[in-house]
Scaffold this motif. Structure first.
Motif, short mmCIF file in Angstrom:
data_model
loop_
_atom_site.label_atom_id
_atom_site.label_comp_id
_atom_site.label_asym_id
_atom_site.label_seq_id
_atom_site.Cartn_x
_atom_site.Cartn_y
_atom_site.Cartn_z
N LEU A 42 0.85 -1.18 0.00
CA LEU A 42 0.00 0.00 0.00
C LEU A 42 0.89 1.23 0.00
CD1 LEU A 42 -2.76 1.42 0.36
CD2 LEU A 42 -2.46 1.11 2.83
N ARG A 74 -0.85 -6.24 -15.16
CA ARG A 74 -1.61 -5.94 -13.96
C ARG A 74 -3.09 -6.19 -14.24
NH1 ARG A 74 -0.49 0.59 -13.87
NH2 ARG A 74 -1.86 1.17 -15.62
N ALA A 85 -6.76 -5.05 -12.56
CA ALA A 85 -7.62 -4.37 -11.60
C ALA A 85 -8.88 -5.21 -11.40
CB ALA A 85 -7.98 -2.98 -12.12
N PRO A 132 -3.52 6.34 -8.28
CA PRO A 132 -4.56 5.38 -7.87
C PRO A 132 -4.93 4.40 -8.97
CG PRO A 132 -5.08 7.55 -7.03
CD PRO A 132 -3.88 7.72 -7.92
N GLU A 133 -4.88 4.83 -10.22
CA GLU A 133 -5.23 3.93 -11.32
C GLU A 133 -4.17 2.87 -11.58
OE1 GLU A 133 -5.17 7.29 -11.34
OE2 GLU A 133 -4.50 8.08 -13.30
N THR A 184 -3.44 0.83 -9.26
CA THR A 184 -3.84 -0.21 -8.33
C THR A 184 -4.24 -1.49 -9.06
OG1 THR A 184 -4.56 1.34 -6.63
CG2 THR A 184 -5.57 -0.84 -6.59
N GLY A 185 -3.81 -2.63 -8.52
CA GLY A 185 -4.17 -3.92 -9.10
C GLY A 185 -3.22 -5.00 -8.63
N GLN A 195 -0.08 -7.75 -4.83
CA GLN A 195 -1.07 -6.67 -4.82
C GLN A 195 -0.38 -5.33 -4.65
OE1 GLN A 195 -4.64 -6.72 -5.03
NE2 GLN A 195 -4.37 -4.49 -5.11
N VAL A 196 -0.77 -4.38 -5.49
CA VAL A 196 -0.32 -2.99 -5.37
C VAL A 196 -1.57 -2.13 -5.18
CG1 VAL A 196 0.72 -1.04 -6.57
CG2 VAL A 196 1.76 -3.30 -6.73
N THR A 197 -1.59 -1.35 -4.12
CA THR A 197 -2.71 -0.46 -3.85
C THR A 197 -2.17 0.95 -3.66
OG1 THR A 197 -3.93 -2.25 -2.74
CG2 THR A 197 -4.69 0.01 -2.37
N VAL A 198 -2.68 1.86 -4.47
CA VAL A 198 -2.25 3.26 -4.40
C VAL A 198 -3.43 4.09 -3.91
CG1 VAL A 198 -1.24 5.19 -5.65
CG2 VAL A 198 -0.70 2.83 -6.34
N SER A 199 -3.26 4.72 -2.77
CA SER A 199 -4.33 5.52 -2.20
C SER A 199 -4.19 6.97 -2.63
CB SER A 199 -4.30 5.42 -0.68
OG SER A 199 -3.09 5.96 -0.18
#
Length: 126
Positions: free
Chosen positions: A11, A41, A43, A91-92, A94-95, A121-125
Protein backbone atom coordinates in the motif's frame (compact mmCIF):
# COMPACT_ATOMS: atom_id res chain seq x y z
CA UNK A 1 10.46 -25.08 -16.91
CA UNK A 2 10.61 -21.97 -14.76
CA UNK A 3 8.70 -20.92 -11.69
CA UNK A 4 8.07 -17.23 -11.03
CA UNK A 5 7.50 -15.52 -7.69
CA UNK A 6 6.55 -11.85 -7.42
CA UNK A 7 7.19 -9.68 -4.39
CA UNK A 8 7.36 -6.04 -3.41
CA UNK A 9 3.73 -5.06 -3.59
CA UNK A 10 1.99 -3.08 -0.89
CA UNK A 11 0.00 0.00 0.00
CA UNK A 12 1.43 3.36 -1.00
CA UNK A 13 0.15 6.90 -1.29
CA UNK A 14 -0.22 8.58 -4.65
CA UNK A 15 3.13 9.94 -5.78
CA UNK A 16 5.04 7.23 -3.97
CA UNK A 17 7.23 4.43 -5.29
CA UNK A 18 7.46 0.67 -5.14
CA UNK A 19 9.85 -1.84 -6.65
CA UNK A 20 8.44 -5.16 -7.68
CA UNK A 21 10.61 -8.23 -8.07
CA UNK A 22 10.04 -11.32 -10.16
CA UNK A 23 12.34 -14.10 -9.05
CA UNK A 24 12.78 -17.22 -11.14
CA UNK A 25 13.55 -20.68 -9.90
CA UNK A 26 13.78 -24.11 -11.45
CA UNK A 27 16.20 -25.43 -14.01
CA UNK A 28 19.80 -24.25 -14.12
CA UNK A 29 21.09 -20.88 -13.01
CA UNK A 30 21.11 -19.79 -16.64
CA UNK A 31 17.52 -20.85 -17.22
CA UNK A 32 15.98 -17.43 -16.74
CA UNK A 33 18.34 -15.81 -19.22
CA UNK A 34 16.58 -17.49 -22.13
CA UNK A 35 13.18 -16.08 -21.23
CA UNK A 36 11.62 -12.80 -22.16
CA UNK A 37 9.72 -11.40 -19.18
CA UNK A 38 6.66 -9.22 -19.01
CA UNK A 39 4.67 -7.50 -16.30
CA UNK A 40 0.91 -7.31 -16.38
CA UNK A 41 -1.61 -5.94 -13.96
CA UNK A 42 -5.21 -6.74 -13.29
CA UNK A 43 -7.62 -4.37 -11.60
CA UNK A 44 -10.74 -5.74 -9.97
CA UNK A 45 -13.22 -6.90 -12.58
CA UNK A 46 -10.92 -6.17 -15.50
CA UNK A 47 -8.73 -8.13 -17.88
CA UNK A 48 -4.98 -8.42 -17.67
CA UNK A 49 -3.35 -5.19 -18.82
CA UNK A 50 0.15 -5.09 -20.28
CA UNK A 51 2.57 -2.93 -18.29
CA UNK A 52 6.13 -3.61 -19.42
CA UNK A 53 8.45 -6.24 -20.84
CA UNK A 54 12.15 -6.93 -21.24
CA UNK A 55 13.74 -9.35 -23.67
CA UNK A 56 16.43 -11.90 -22.99
CA UNK A 57 19.43 -9.60 -23.43
CA UNK A 58 17.77 -6.52 -21.91
CA UNK A 59 18.21 -4.55 -25.12
CA UNK A 60 14.55 -4.40 -25.99
CA UNK A 61 12.12 -2.97 -23.44
CA UNK A 62 8.47 -2.22 -23.89
CA UNK A 63 6.19 0.01 -21.83
CA UNK A 64 2.49 0.69 -21.89
CA UNK A 65 1.69 4.33 -22.63
CA UNK A 66 0.08 4.65 -19.19
CA UNK A 67 3.37 3.96 -17.41
CA UNK A 68 5.99 5.45 -19.75
CA UNK A 69 8.32 7.80 -17.91
CA UNK A 70 7.20 6.47 -14.52
CA UNK A 71 8.07 2.76 -14.56
CA UNK A 72 11.41 1.16 -15.37
CA UNK A 73 12.01 -2.52 -16.05
CA UNK A 74 15.39 -4.18 -15.53
CA UNK A 75 16.86 -7.59 -14.89
CA UNK A 76 19.67 -8.95 -12.74
CA UNK A 77 21.07 -12.09 -14.34
CA UNK A 78 23.10 -13.09 -11.32
CA UNK A 79 19.98 -13.09 -9.17
CA UNK A 80 17.62 -14.49 -11.83
CA UNK A 81 15.33 -11.58 -11.07
CA UNK A 82 13.44 -8.99 -13.08
CA UNK A 83 12.49 -5.72 -11.42
CA UNK A 84 9.79 -3.18 -12.06
CA UNK A 85 10.58 0.17 -10.48
CA UNK A 86 7.37 2.15 -10.17
CA UNK A 87 7.56 5.87 -9.43
CA UNK A 88 4.96 8.62 -9.26
CA UNK A 89 2.28 6.05 -8.59
CA UNK A 90 -1.35 6.91 -9.23
CA UNK A 91 -4.56 5.38 -7.87
CA UNK A 92 -5.23 3.93 -11.32
CA UNK A 93 -2.06 1.85 -10.97
CA UNK A 94 -3.84 -0.21 -8.33
CA UNK A 95 -4.17 -3.92 -9.10
CA UNK A 96 -2.56 -7.30 -8.85
CA UNK A 97 0.75 -7.29 -10.69
CA UNK A 98 1.90 -10.47 -12.39
CA UNK A 99 5.16 -11.33 -14.05
CA UNK A 100 5.17 -13.72 -16.98
CA UNK A 101 7.88 -15.39 -19.02
CA UNK A 102 8.28 -17.05 -22.38
CA UNK A 103 11.24 -18.45 -24.29
CA UNK A 104 9.99 -16.93 -27.53
CA UNK A 105 10.74 -13.42 -26.32
CA UNK A 106 8.45 -10.58 -25.36
CA UNK A 107 5.01 -9.44 -26.38
CA UNK A 108 2.22 -7.24 -25.14
CA UNK A 109 -0.55 -9.81 -24.86
CA UNK A 110 -1.15 -12.20 -21.99
CA UNK A 111 -1.55 -15.05 -24.47
CA UNK A 112 2.07 -14.67 -25.53
CA UNK A 113 3.45 -15.88 -22.20
CA UNK A 114 3.53 -19.48 -21.07
CA UNK A 115 4.62 -19.07 -17.47
CA UNK A 116 3.04 -16.89 -14.82
CA UNK A 117 3.60 -16.03 -11.19
CA UNK A 118 0.91 -15.80 -8.53
CA UNK A 119 0.85 -12.00 -8.43
CA UNK A 120 1.48 -9.29 -5.87
CA UNK A 121 -1.07 -6.67 -4.82
CA UNK A 122 -0.32 -2.99 -5.37
CA UNK A 123 -2.71 -0.46 -3.85
CA UNK A 124 -2.25 3.26 -4.40
CA UNK A 125 -4.33 5.52 -2.20
CA UNK A 126 -5.33 9.03 -3.20
Amino acid sequence: QVQLVESGGGLVQAGGSLRLSCAASGGTLRTFTIYGVGWFRQAAGKEHEFVSAINQDSIRKLYADAVKGRFTISRDYAKNTVYLQMNSLKPEDTGVYYCAADRSGIGTTAEHYGYWGQGTQVTVSS
